[in-house]
Design an enzyme around this catalytic site. Structure first.
Site, PDB file in Angstrom:
ATOM      1  N   TYR A 153       0.824  -1.199   0.000  1.00 51.80           N
ATOM      2  CA  TYR A 153       0.000   0.000   0.000  1.00 51.80           C
ATOM      3  C   TYR A 153       0.868   1.264   0.000  1.00 51.80           C
ATOM      4  CZ  TYR A 153      -3.406   3.327   2.091  1.00 51.80           C
ATOM      5  OH  TYR A 153      -4.208   4.405   2.367  1.00 51.80           O
ATOM      6  N   LYS A 279     -13.056  -0.760   5.314  1.00 53.63           N
ATOM      7  CA  LYS A 279     -13.188  -1.645   4.151  1.00 53.63           C
ATOM      8  C   LYS A 279     -14.308  -2.672   4.336  1.00 53.63           C
ATOM      9  CE  LYS A 279      -9.522   0.559   2.887  1.00 53.63           C
ATOM     10  NZ  LYS A 279      -9.615   1.694   1.947  1.00 53.63           N
TER      11      LYS A 279
END
Length: 486
Positions: A153, A279
């Protein structure tokens, strides 16, 4: 201009003005391109479609229905007003007990009920960003390092490094084995750091992976846990995508590995979990971050630090009610996995129609798209040229692999769960036009057929134009020049 910059730097701190935040990368530049020209089906049909944002927007209707049925969950509703004063005045940075219990129970359910979590070990933080930084502050000093499998990420450079002063050392994984982390690669990265006199404090894993969308099997997790224990370093598992698994194999949490009798000899004090509802529940705006550590000292230290990034008690109160509704949670998790799987299949099948393949994945809100056949040559310069065309001409914000520290040019992360069905189809239509392949079943005239490209021989056309969604006439690009998007 130079005088103004020098003057600004002289009155601000080095931390505030340095470049370690990592936002001068194509990952964030793609967002700027979208912000300057966002797609809207009616108001701006030729704008940039945001496919660089990993958000789960497929189940908002389920949450909205629950809110309608449970007005007391909000202290700002007529039905919930009686609780307003108590919640508005609550200041304990341990958090509401009912919130911590609900979070612990939800973490258990997202892991199939195969492991238990102690509410007393739940520490609040401002989103996964705050949780990641908090755990690093607890474990390391400036100059220390953490090993991280790449690709990883891009915002880790901001979240983990910027204010803590630690280093991130990539463990390079390769496409030849589907980017799987190996004990050999971890050992090599660790020994390389040792030779450079860099103090390695731990290993950071994202499971399920962002950007790969893959899950780590139990044997790999055991192997990595053995390695970190043998070298007396920490293992931090970022599990914020735990409930986004839509296909086999199932997700295995590091907490489940610790419960395995074979691993009883492991030092649990070296293991920590980062979690979030951004998420799994699609609630990034609520800023729900969680640090869960098996180390008592880390829990105590992290709780003290949490005073800098608490979750509002109004949010805690609301989510405690929602996550305690077992029927709702069970239905939400089932429906979310089903919808993610359906969207994933639709999107990847659309890519396959034009010969674009993705790494096989079973989780996440994105695909790791292989555009190597579209590169003029196998270089990162060519990758950046392709990325600029996709941003400027095709009007899709996808993220190049180099921003994820991928060592092989031509890989891109593309998100598919942050938009409605119609927008997904428009994005696929743009991709079809870009590679010069018409949708299967469409008739094309002789001139169009002449320019069709075979699936196994895709090559990039660097035509400087963007495509209208209803006609094929080229339009001028309104995107202003950005640091990397030119």
């Amino acid at each position: 201009m130079g005088f103004e910059i020098a003057k600004t730097n002289s009155i601000l701190s080095k931390l505030a003005t340095n470049e370690e935040h990592g936002e001068n990368s194509p990952y964030f530049d793609g967002w700027k391109a979208y912000d300057s020209n966002p797609f809207h089906p009616l108001k701006n049909p030729n704008g940039v479609i945001q496919m660089g944002l990993a958000e789960n927007q497929l189940c908002f209707d389920l949450i909205e229905d629950w809110i309608k049925r449970n007005p007391k969950a909000s202290i700002c509703s007529t039905e919930g007003m009686k609780s307003f004063k108590a919640i508005a005045n609550f200041q304990d940075y341990h958090g509401l007990p009912e919130f911590r219990r609900a979070i612990a129970k939800f973490m258990e359910k997202t892991r199939g009920g195969r492991v238990r979590f102690d509410p007393e070990r739940v520490v609040m933080a401002g989103g996964a960003t705050g949780a990641n930084e908090t755990i690093i502050f607890c474990l390391a000093n400036p100059g220390d390092a953490f090993l991280v499998p790449s690709p990883y990420y891009p915002a880790f450079n901001r979240d983990l490094r910027w204010r803590t002063g630690v280093q991130l050392l990539p463990i390079h994984c390769e496409s030849s084995n589907n980017f799987k982390i190996t004990a050999k690669a971890v050992k090599e990265a660790y020994e390389k750091a040792q030779k450079s006199n860099i103090r390695v404090k731990g290993l950071i894993l994202t499971n399920p992976s962002n950007p790969l969308g893959t899950t780590l099997d139990i044997d790999t997790l055991k192997s990595l846990l053995n390695f970190t224990n043998q070298h007396n370093i920490h293992l931090v598992c970022d599990e914020i995508y735990a409930a986004t698994v839509f296909d086999t194999p199932q997700f295995v949490s590091i907490a489940e590995v610790l419960d395995d009798k074979e691993m009883n000899y492991c030092n649990k004090d070296l293991v920590h979990i980062v979690y979030s509802l951004s998420k799994d529940m699609g609630l990034p705006g609520f800023r729900i971050g969680i640090v869960y550590s098996f180390n008592d000292d880390v829990v105590n230290c992290a709780r003290k630090m949490s005073s800098f990034g608490l979750i509002s008690t109004q949010t805690q109160y609301f989510l405690a009610a929602m996550l305690s509704d077992e029927k709702f949670v069970a239905n939400f998790l089932t429906e979310s996995a089903m919808r993610l799987g359906k969207r994933h299949r639709h999107f990847t099948n659309g890519l396959e129609e034009v010969g674009i393949k993705c790494l096989k994945n079973n989780a996440g809100l994105f695909c790791w798209m292989d555009l190597r056949p579209l590169l003029r040559e196998s270089t990162f310069d060519s990758e950046m040229s392709l990325w600029r065309v996709i941003i400027n001409d095709v009007k899709l914000n996808v993220s190049p692999g180099s921003s994820f520290e991928c060592q092989e040019p031509g890989w891109f992360r593309v998100c598919f769960a942050n938009m409605d069905d119609g927008t997904v189809d428009i994005a696929l239509a743009r991709i079809r036009r870009f590679v010069g392949v018409k949708k299967i079943g469409d008739e094309s005239n002789a001139m169009e057929k002449k320019h069709q490209w075979k699936k196994n021989n895709l090559r990039l056309s660097f035509s400087k134009r963007m495509y209208d969604e209803n006609v094929l006439s080229p339009l001028s690009s309104p995107i202003p020049p950005l640091p990397l998007v030119r």
